[in-house]
Scaffold this motif. Structure first.
Motif: not given
Length: 291
Positions: A55-57, A65-66, A71-73, A83-86
């Motif tokens: 999870n992250g941004i 984008y969440a 999720s695929v980018f 990236w920013k991950f939780t």
């Protein structure tokens, strides 16, 4: 003038003798390259990443984008992201040059896939658990093939990527609004225009210049832009200029005047006016708000 770092495939893996392709499981990739991938940067290659966990941004060109399971980018050369991950993510990532794909499929172009068709199409897709279970083994096979030293290695990797992109394109067109038109000629002209803008936006900002480059009238070019993207030619040019302005304002230490000059504006006041017309903020206000 300081610029945003542009990463090259060869920076990531030196033990595997491929300079136009790279693959890794996501956790290993992020750990090995933490010094570069966690800061805003761009690439000179195409990138595709699949999250099987996490999870992250993911911020791409100032759009957030969440990140979640499934999720695929998709990133094209030149796009800035970080990236920013939780929590610790898992999945797969691969990069490749345009030639790596298109030399193996001479009748196919990367732009045929909707996620690479236009910068105006969203670079993200979220797939459900069933589709993830079908796609993850393909990514795993790509990764295994990359680290194995078997005959026809490049051909096998290219074939697997082609399969993954076809499956993803089918899901993308079902779930995501895309830039489409029934005219193949319009599609080809739009692609050509985006390439010309990318090459010349710093010095050329008139619709007439791009129409001349494409050997059509400015009126017809505007008609194509309106039909495919719902925007004028001038709006597309201005949007590209403003995007680069944002990148430099946030990710470099250059002065406002040097950024303005770098983007082809002799008058900073006019640059600020153009920027504000698109963002509702002056360049300085945007820089402060983003920070």
């Amino acid at each position: 003038m300081k610029v945003i770092p542009v990463l090259d495939i060869e920076q990531f893996e030196h033990k595997v003798p491929l300079t136009d392709f790279y693959s890794n499981d996501l956790c290993s990739h992020l750990q090995k390259n933490a010094a570069v991938v966690n800061k805003p940067h761009s690439h000179n290659f195409y990138l595709c990443v699949l999250f099987t966990k996490g999870n992250g941004i993911h911020e791409i060109d100032f759009n957030s984008y969440a990140v979640s399971t499934g999720s695929v980018f998709f990133l094209k050369p030149g796009q800035t992201h970080h990236w920013k991950f939780t929590n610790e993510p898992e999945g797969y990532i691969f990069f490749h040059t345009q030639d790596f794909y298109e030399l193996h499929f001479s009748t196919s172009k990367l732009e045929q896939f909707p996620f690479f068709y236009s910068h105006k199409n969203t670079p993200s897709l979220n797939i459900n658990t069933n589709k993830l279970a079908q796609l993850a083994p393909i990514y795993n096979a790509i990764n295994n093939e990359y680290y194995d030293n078997l005959p026809y290695k490049k051909q096998k990797i290219a074939s697997l990527i082609h399969t993954a992109y076809i499956d993803l394109a089918r899901l993308y067109t079902l779930k995501t609004p895309t830039t489409e038109t029934n005219s193949i000629a319009y599609i080809e002209t739009l692609r050509a225009l985006e390439k010309e803008i990318e090459l010349n936006y710093k010095t050329e900002k008139s619709a007439q210049f791009y129409a001349d480059r494409l050997h059509i009238t400015a009126k017809h070019l505007n008609r194509i832009c309106k039909a495919t993207l719902g925007k004028t030619t001038t709006e597309l040019i201005t949007e590209r200029v403003v995007l680069e302005s944002k990148r430099l304002l946030v990710h470099s230490k250059n002065t406002m005047s040097s950024i303005s000059e770098n983007l082809g504006f002799k008058d900073y006041a006019y640059f600020s006016k153009v920027f504000k017309s698109k963002t509702k903020l002056t360049p300085l206000e945007f820089k402060k708000s983003y920070q």
